[in-house]
Design a protein around this motif. Sequence first.
Motif, short mmCIF file in Angstrom:
data_model
loop_
_atom_site.label_atom_id
_atom_site.label_comp_id
_atom_site.label_asym_id
_atom_site.label_seq_id
_atom_site.Cartn_x
_atom_site.Cartn_y
_atom_site.Cartn_z
N ASP A 84 21.47 -24.95 30.39
CA ASP A 84 22.67 -24.17 30.70
C ASP A 84 22.44 -22.75 30.19
N ARG A 85 22.31 -21.78 31.12
CA ARG A 85 22.01 -20.42 30.71
C ARG A 85 23.10 -19.84 29.83
N GLU A 86 24.35 -20.25 30.06
CA GLU A 86 25.44 -19.71 29.26
C GLU A 86 25.39 -20.20 27.81
N THR A 117 12.34 -18.86 30.58
CA THR A 117 13.60 -18.15 30.81
C THR A 117 14.45 -18.97 31.79
N VAL A 118 15.69 -19.23 31.41
CA VAL A 118 16.62 -19.98 32.26
C VAL A 118 17.38 -18.99 33.13
N LEU A 119 17.23 -19.11 34.45
CA LEU A 119 17.88 -18.20 35.38
C LEU A 119 19.33 -18.63 35.63
N ALA A 153 47.61 -4.32 35.64
CA ALA A 153 46.21 -4.31 35.22
C ALA A 153 45.83 -5.71 34.74
N ILE A 154 45.21 -6.47 35.63
CA ILE A 154 44.85 -7.86 35.34
C ILE A 154 43.39 -7.90 34.94
N GLN A 155 43.12 -8.31 33.73
CA GLN A 155 41.75 -8.36 33.23
C GLN A 155 41.15 -9.74 33.48
N VAL A 156 39.95 -9.73 34.03
CA VAL A 156 39.28 -10.98 34.39
C VAL A 156 37.85 -10.96 33.85
N GLY A 157 37.22 -12.10 33.89
CA GLY A 157 35.84 -12.21 33.46
C GLY A 157 35.15 -13.37 34.16
N ASP A 158 33.84 -13.45 33.97
CA ASP A 158 33.04 -14.53 34.54
C ASP A 158 31.84 -14.74 33.63
N ARG A 159 31.56 -15.99 33.27
CA ARG A 159 30.47 -16.27 32.35
C ARG A 159 29.10 -16.13 33.00
N ASP A 160 29.07 -16.08 34.33
CA ASP A 160 27.80 -15.83 35.01
C ASP A 160 27.43 -14.35 34.88
N ILE A 161 26.27 -13.98 35.41
CA ILE A 161 25.81 -12.60 35.31
C ILE A 161 25.38 -12.08 36.67
N ASP A 162 25.21 -10.75 36.74
CA ASP A 162 24.70 -10.06 37.93
C ASP A 162 25.55 -10.42 39.16
N GLU A 163 24.88 -10.70 40.29
CA GLU A 163 25.65 -10.93 41.51
C GLU A 163 26.49 -12.19 41.44
N ASN A 164 26.13 -13.13 40.58
CA ASN A 164 26.93 -14.35 40.43
C ASN A 164 28.24 -14.09 39.71
N ALA A 165 28.35 -12.94 39.07
CA ALA A 165 29.59 -12.59 38.36
C ALA A 165 30.44 -11.60 39.15
#
Length: 203
Positions: A84-86, A117-119, A153-165
């Motif tokens: 799990d990369r996260e 490296t885990v992608l 102003a709604i703040q959001v996030g995503d644990r993925d990175i780059d285009e997946n986020a």
Amino acid sequence: NGTIDYVVDAAMEHLFEFSSQVPGRLVTTGDINYEEFRQIDLTVFAVDRGTPPRNASSIDDEVLDGALFTVDSSGGIFIVAPTDREVRDEYIFTVTASDNNPAIGKTFSTSVNVSVTVLDTNDNAPYTVGNVTSYTMIVLENASPGTVVHGSAIQVGDRDIDENAAIIFALSGQGAEAFVVTGTADTATIRVSEQAELDRESK
């Protein structure tokens, strides 16, 4: 002579063994607790049935949440549990290949450091900061198109990175046509749409 037997270092037989169904697959035989085992130096052997017998391969591997690697007799490295990369995005360990010739009583070996490296994959849903599930917003009637809705102003996030986020914002539901939503990487803002005619007395 081509038949290979896989053997776990005797000191670790209470935690690991080789699968009887899949040759070369290392599996756990007991619970591995990260608080108890921060690191395990595990040696495995692939031994042929020739005379004299030859053996090769060991792997010194760090343990984290049960995620382990194994190496087969040809030097191939395999995972034996999901990664799990996260949780962790890199593993570094040493693979050692050694022979054993009883006739001369010597063992020769060579080692190589391996970095895995885990992608990232898109396996996490976006979330609102603070896990907020509803917002209350206000806007004046007769507000001109493009006016920012107060409190939007709604703040959001995503644990993925780059285009997946990458996050795409959209509005839906009754009254959504009167507003538009725009967003940066982590904040959504709601504005009055160009076609809206806000009238508190009518709606």
